[in-house]
Motif scaffolding. Structure first.
Motif, short mmCIF file in Angstrom:
data_model
loop_
_atom_site.label_atom_id
_atom_site.label_comp_id
_atom_site.label_asym_id
_atom_site.label_seq_id
_atom_site.Cartn_x
_atom_site.Cartn_y
_atom_site.Cartn_z
N GLY A 241 -4.11 -54.41 48.01
CA GLY A 241 -4.08 -55.65 47.25
C GLY A 241 -5.09 -56.65 47.77
O GLY A 241 -5.92 -57.19 47.03
N GLY A 244 -8.74 -55.15 47.55
CA GLY A 244 -9.25 -55.24 46.18
C GLY A 244 -9.68 -56.65 45.82
O GLY A 244 -10.70 -56.85 45.15
N ARG A 245 -8.92 -57.63 46.26
CA ARG A 245 -9.29 -59.01 46.00
C ARG A 245 -10.61 -59.36 46.68
O ARG A 245 -11.44 -60.08 46.13
N ILE A 254 -6.04 -54.99 40.35
CA ILE A 254 -5.48 -54.44 41.58
C ILE A 254 -4.31 -53.51 41.26
O ILE A 254 -4.17 -52.44 41.85
#
Length: 406
Positions: A241, A244-245, A254
């Motif tokens: 998470g 991916g951000r 995500i």
């Protein structure tokens, strides 16, 4: 319905309970971690400690629970597990500080995870199967990834619509409705006293005591080697998470990454499970290690979106192969009567893998990237692949096509 047919109902059942438990507790964690980082204003390593503690405690509880599973019906274990899961989600939804969430993840959730996920499912499948065991375990294990597709997408939409607290309440309701009645119905029928093959033949296998299990290279070689893969797998899975951000993915994207990882794990489980009954188990490990090692290389530096996707695919294929390998390596070498106990000790060994997410989070907090963690995992994969060469052959009695022992 004959035992030979009903055992496939058992496989479908284990698929469902793993989808719920792993989908809620493991795959959805990466999505909950994002709002927790913002709301509680804590370092990534501290949030990752939450899921690491869950894995450690689950591993510590596994030997004792595994020993009990070898003695008592599994229905009561799974029903207790879903009650604890729902209670934990309810309590966590009222948390006002991260430590309160960590307390739930350190107590109720680990026990629930042990009672109704991999340990229970693989024990059930192993009790019902001798022939086609690899295929059955592979199909059963895809439940974790079906949960990894369904629940992150569900959670992502619920987080946007109503926030993380209400999302946890709805997850509790879904878990109880899906698992409770199904468990009561399906597990009313006990497995045969001895596992059967398609032709109805029975197999007699040796029972192992604790000392014999722990001293056997048939136990500790797979355990050590699979821990290494689990370290690398968890490092990406639980940080996906936040990772991916960093790369530029939005919340919905995500969730799609997590779903992609789950799809690749399904492919890995089907593939490894299907061929696992036919090939040397060491070859299975070497393939999984190659995928994981390549992923650690691809994710070095400042990966692009394409590189991150490639890494997710490789980690998913490798991680997908791990669960079938557990059942195949231990089940074929230790037999049905000792399987839950062996798996319990294996789950304890896997607690070392719980350090993966925390080490990766710590590396990011210190250096601003995950490179140090990925390089460390890569350095462990190579000697683990070499060690697998000395895995002993299967001593458990085999059956010919007519169901006769050979």
């Amino acid at each position: 319905m004959t035992d030979a047919r009903y055992r496939w109902v058992i496989v479908a059942y284990t698929l469902v309970i793993q989808a719920v438990c792993i989908g809620v507790l493991i795959y959805s964690f990466a999505l909950f971690a994002v709002p927790w980082l913002d709301i509680f204003a804590v370092p990534r390593a501290e949030v990752m400690l939450t899921i690491s503690v869950t894995q450690v405690v689950a591993g510590l509880a596994s030997p004792s629970i595994g020993k009990l599973m070898d003695r008592y019906p599994l229905r009561r274990f799974v029903l207790t597990g879903v009650v604890l899961l729902a209670a934990g989600l309810l309590l966590a939804s009222f948390a006002q500080a991260l430590w309160q969430i960590q307390l739930v993840y350190a107590t109720l959730f680990p026990v629930s995870l042990t009672l109704m996920s991999t340990l229970a499912s693989q024990t059930l499948v192993t009790r019902w199967f001798v022939d086609k065991r690899g295929m059955a375990i592979g199909i059963s294990a895809t439940g974790t990834n079906i949960g990894g597709i369904v629940f992150p997408l569900l959670v992502a939409s619920w987080l946007v619509a109503m926030g993380w607290r209400e999302t946890m309440l709805w997850l509790a309701l879904v878990a109880v409705v899906l698992v409770g009645p199904l468990t009561w119905l399906v597990l009313r029928r006990e497995p045969p006293a001895r596992p059967v093959v398609s032709g109805g033949a029975e197999v007699v296998e040796r029972h192992w005591n604790t000392v014999e299990i722990l001293r056997s290279p048939m136990f500790w070689i797979p355990s050590v080697c699979l821990v290494v893969l689990n370290l690398a797998f968890g490092a990406l899975q639980f940080n996906l998470g936040a990772f991916g951000r960093d790369v530029g993915f939005a919340g919905g994207d995500i969730a799609s990454l997590i779903a992609l990882n789950a799809i690749c794990m399904i492919l890995g489980k089907f593939s490894f499970g299907a061929i696992g009954d036919k090939v040397d188990h060491r070859l299975l490990y070497w393939i999984a290690a190659a995928f994981m090692g390549l992923a650690m290389v691809v994710l070095q530096g400042e990966p692009s979106a394409r590189q991150l996707i490639a890494g997710v695919v490789l980690v998913g294929l490798s991680g997908g192969g791990m669960l079938p390998m557990f059942g195949l390596m231990y089940g074929s070498r230790f037999g049905v009567g000792s399987f839950a106990r062996v798996m319990g000790f294996a789950m304890l060994a896997m607690t070392v893998g719980a350090l993966g997410p925390m080490v990766a989070g710590w590396a990011y907090d210190i250096t601003g990237s995950y490179d140090l963690a990925f390089q460390s995992f890569l350095a462990l994969i190579v000697p683990a692949a070499v060690l697998m060469f000395w895995l002993p052959a299967e001593p458990v009695m085999r059956l010919d096509r007519a169901g006769q022992t050979v």
